[in-house]
Design an enzyme around this catalytic site. Structure first.
Site, PDB file in Angstrom:
ATOM      1  N   TYR A 133     -49.760 -78.366  22.798  1.00  0.00           N
ATOM      2  CA  TYR A 133     -51.074 -78.310  23.435  1.00  0.00           C
ATOM      3  C   TYR A 133     -51.851 -77.130  22.857  1.00  0.00           C
ATOM      4  O   TYR A 133     -51.347 -76.001  22.807  1.00  0.00           O
ATOM      5  CB  TYR A 133     -50.956 -78.149  24.955  1.00  0.00           C
ATOM      6  CG  TYR A 133     -52.290 -78.325  25.647  1.00  0.00           C
ATOM      7  CD1 TYR A 133     -52.639 -79.544  26.211  1.00  0.00           C
ATOM      8  CD2 TYR A 133     -53.220 -77.292  25.684  1.00  0.00           C
ATOM      9  CE1 TYR A 133     -53.882 -79.731  26.812  1.00  0.00           C
ATOM     10  CE2 TYR A 133     -54.461 -77.471  26.272  1.00  0.00           C
ATOM     11  CZ  TYR A 133     -54.782 -78.685  26.837  1.00  0.00           C
ATOM     12  OH  TYR A 133     -56.018 -78.867  27.407  1.00  0.00           O
ATOM     13  N   SER A 240     -52.057 -61.888  29.871  1.00  0.00           N
ATOM     14  CA  SER A 240     -51.544 -61.086  28.768  1.00  0.00           C
ATOM     15  C   SER A 240     -51.369 -59.633  29.185  1.00  0.00           C
ATOM     16  O   SER A 240     -52.081 -59.128  30.065  1.00  0.00           O
ATOM     17  CB  SER A 240     -52.498 -61.187  27.579  1.00  0.00           C
ATOM     18  OG  SER A 240     -51.900 -60.643  26.423  1.00  0.00           O
ATOM     19  N   GLN A 262     -55.987 -56.313  24.643  1.00  0.00           N
ATOM     20  CA  GLN A 262     -55.416 -57.199  25.648  1.00  0.00           C
ATOM     21  C   GLN A 262     -56.362 -57.396  26.824  1.00  0.00           C
ATOM     22  O   GLN A 262     -56.469 -58.479  27.388  1.00  0.00           O
ATOM     23  CB  GLN A 262     -54.074 -56.649  26.151  1.00  0.00           C
ATOM     24  CG  GLN A 262     -52.982 -56.697  25.113  1.00  0.00           C
ATOM     25  CD  GLN A 262     -52.836 -58.074  24.501  1.00  0.00           C
ATOM     26  OE1 GLN A 262     -52.351 -59.001  25.136  1.00  0.00           O
ATOM     27  NE2 GLN A 262     -53.270 -58.228  23.260  1.00  0.00           N
ATOM     28  N   HIS A 331     -46.113 -57.079  25.501  1.00  0.00           N
ATOM     29  CA  HIS A 331     -46.241 -56.304  24.265  1.00  0.00           C
ATOM     30  C   HIS A 331     -45.985 -54.830  24.579  1.00  0.00           C
ATOM     31  O   HIS A 331     -46.553 -54.299  25.537  1.00  0.00           O
ATOM     32  CB  HIS A 331     -47.649 -56.416  23.674  1.00  0.00           C
ATOM     33  CG  HIS A 331     -48.141 -57.815  23.480  1.00  0.00           C
ATOM     34  ND1 HIS A 331     -48.958 -58.457  24.394  1.00  0.00           N
ATOM     35  CD2 HIS A 331     -47.929 -58.695  22.476  1.00  0.00           C
ATOM     36  CE1 HIS A 331     -49.241 -59.670  23.946  1.00  0.00           C
ATOM     37  NE2 HIS A 331     -48.637 -59.849  22.794  1.00  0.00           N
ATOM     38  N   ASP A 364     -50.295 -60.587  16.879  1.00  0.00           N
ATOM     39  CA  ASP A 364     -50.959 -61.796  17.364  1.00  0.00           C
ATOM     40  C   ASP A 364     -51.261 -62.776  16.242  1.00  0.00           C
ATOM     41  O   ASP A 364     -51.282 -63.989  16.467  1.00  0.00           O
ATOM     42  CB  ASP A 364     -52.268 -61.424  18.069  1.00  0.00           C
ATOM     43  CG  ASP A 364     -52.116 -61.387  19.578  1.00  0.00           C
ATOM     44  OD1 ASP A 364     -51.009 -61.625  20.072  1.00  0.00           O
ATOM     45  OD2 ASP A 364     -53.122 -61.108  20.262  1.00  0.00           O
TER      46      ASP A 364
END
Length: 435
Positions: A133, A240, A262, A331, A364
């Site tokens: 997706y 995130s 972020q 992260h 990323d």
């Protein structure tokens, strides 16, 4: 002025403050879930007819056949061919780095034969068909195509089906180009819960898959929850997160921008800085105020930092590592002088960035490791998406006559102890015969 929270681990109520900061209500909306349940049931029952109806309604299209929702391979290649050279080069370079990293991951089959001739082992097999997706329209992420599709192909998945909505017919050429580079096999221009249902149940046009991966909105997340068990899913991700540990030696503008990277995702994203240097925390706070006005998504960044962000003074870097393990971030940047010393103290993090130049943004897009990472403290027990998520393992057991004599007696004793006499007799037949 950005009202970002300031804590100190020496505060008497620090634990309560941290718990409150980390708390995130992830309960799904009952109205969303009810809507999704209805859509999934309709797709399962009416298949293509329902898929066409929902796609026309939600994406404002006017298709009359589900075959119109599939893009030909030539269309993907055309998207790649017509990209500006600089974008195509960047996409290809990122794809190559992601592929190279994941090629080092595959699990392999293995076996051994013990002293009595019994063969034991493990057979690793790729999934037959996977659904990917991808969000569509303006909120499109070609990097997500690379990060989900390339590991699947490295794992040996023979058929990868991508779904991407095209609201008002708007297609993102970078996304389609990424699909071409990643060797996606088929692409359908569908989205939402109806796309998840089509992948899970199959329709006359969309084949059913074994697993669904990739990000989406609340309706997509609710649909993935509901079809789990019929198919596998990667995860239901939360907002995130970034946690930065800095000794005070990195440019404060760099750190402020890392927090922004972020925070700009959405208002619920979380950005936290830990440092033993109070003056450095002041400098970062000043940099946040100074740089925020230049950010196109400043309203989102501000809301994220004020709602869920924090600048936290710690006793020392060891204290920072302890808190990092408690937070278990998606992260984690170790922006310190000797990161190799401190990384061994980190037990829970989705991705760890070592040193002052390893910013999260590189991870990323193009560093190589996967950017699909555990959120909401699930790094305590889960891992980044990888080749292993597109493979399954089967145990191998081949028993010699001598092995049957040995193992059968053990199995018989244990089976009788559990009151499972057929199990016991099945094992006894093998070893009694060879005595």
């Amino acid at each position: 002025m950005v009202q970002i929270k300031r804590f100190n681990t020496t505060d008497s109520d620090f634990n309560e403050k941290l718990d409150k900061l980390l708390a995130f209500e992830n309960a799904q909306d009952d109205a969303v879930d009810a809507t999704v349940a209805g859509i999934l049931a309709d797709i399962r029952s009416r298949k293509d007819a329902a898929l066409i109806e929902y796609t026309n309604r939600f994406d404002r299209l006017a298709v009359t056949s589900a075959s119109q929702l599939e893009l030909a391979p030539q269309q993907l290649q055309q998207s790649l061919n017509t990209l500006p050279a600089v974008e195509r080069t960047a996409l290809e370079q990122a794809a190559e780095r992601v592929r190279s990293y994941h090629e080092k991951q595959p699990l392999s089959s293995w076996q051994y034969t013990d002293a009595d001739g019994t063969l034991l082992g493990q057979k690793v097999t790729p999934l037959d068909r996977v659904g990917l997706y991808v969000p569509g329209g303006k909120a499109s992420y070609p990097s997500s195509v690379l990060m989900n599709a390339i590991p699947a192909k490295v794992a040996g998945v023979p058929e990868l089906i991508m779904v991407v909505p095209t609201p008002d017919g708007e297609r993102n050429e970078l996304v389609l180009a990424a699909a071409a580079i990643s060797k996606v096999d088929r692409v359908f221009t569908i989205g939402g819960a109806q796309a998840v249902g089509a992948l899970a149940f199959g329709t006359e046009t969309v084949p059913p898959v074994d697993k669904i991966v990739g990000p989406g909105n609340a309706y997509v997340a609710a649909a993935k929850r509901r079809v789990f068990g019929i198919v596998g899913i990667d995860m239901v991700a939360g907002p995130s997160e970034i946690l930065v540990i800095c000794d005070g030696g990195t440019d404060p503008d760099w750190i402020a921008m890392d927090l922004f990277s972020q925070a700009e995702h959405d208002e619920l994203a979380q950005a936290i800085l830990l440092s033993p240097d109070a003056a450095f925390l002041d400098q970062v706070q000043q940099s946040i105020v100074r740089q925020l006005s230049a950010m196109p998504r400043q309203a989102v960044i501000r809301a994220s930092l004020e709602n869920r962000g924090a600048l936290i003074q710690v006793r020392d870097l060891a204290d920072a590592c302890d808190i990092a393990n408690r937070i278990a971030p998606e992260h984690l940047e170790l922006s310190v002088e000797h990161p190799e010393h401190w990384v061994d103290k980190i037990r829970h993090a989705g991705a760890i960035f070592l040193g002052r130049h390893a910013c999260e943004a590189l991870g990323d897009y193009c560093a190589g490791p996967n950017h699909v990472l555990p959120t909401s403290r699930t790094a305590r027990f889960s891992s980044p998406l990888g080749v292993y998520d597109f493979q399954k393992r089967s145990s191998l057991i081949q028993v010699s006559p001598q092995g049957a004599a040995k193992l059968g007696e053990i199995a018989s004793i244990l089976a009788n102890g559990e009151g499972l006499q057929a199990h016991a007799k099945s094992a006894e037949y093998r070893y009694i015969k060879h005595r």
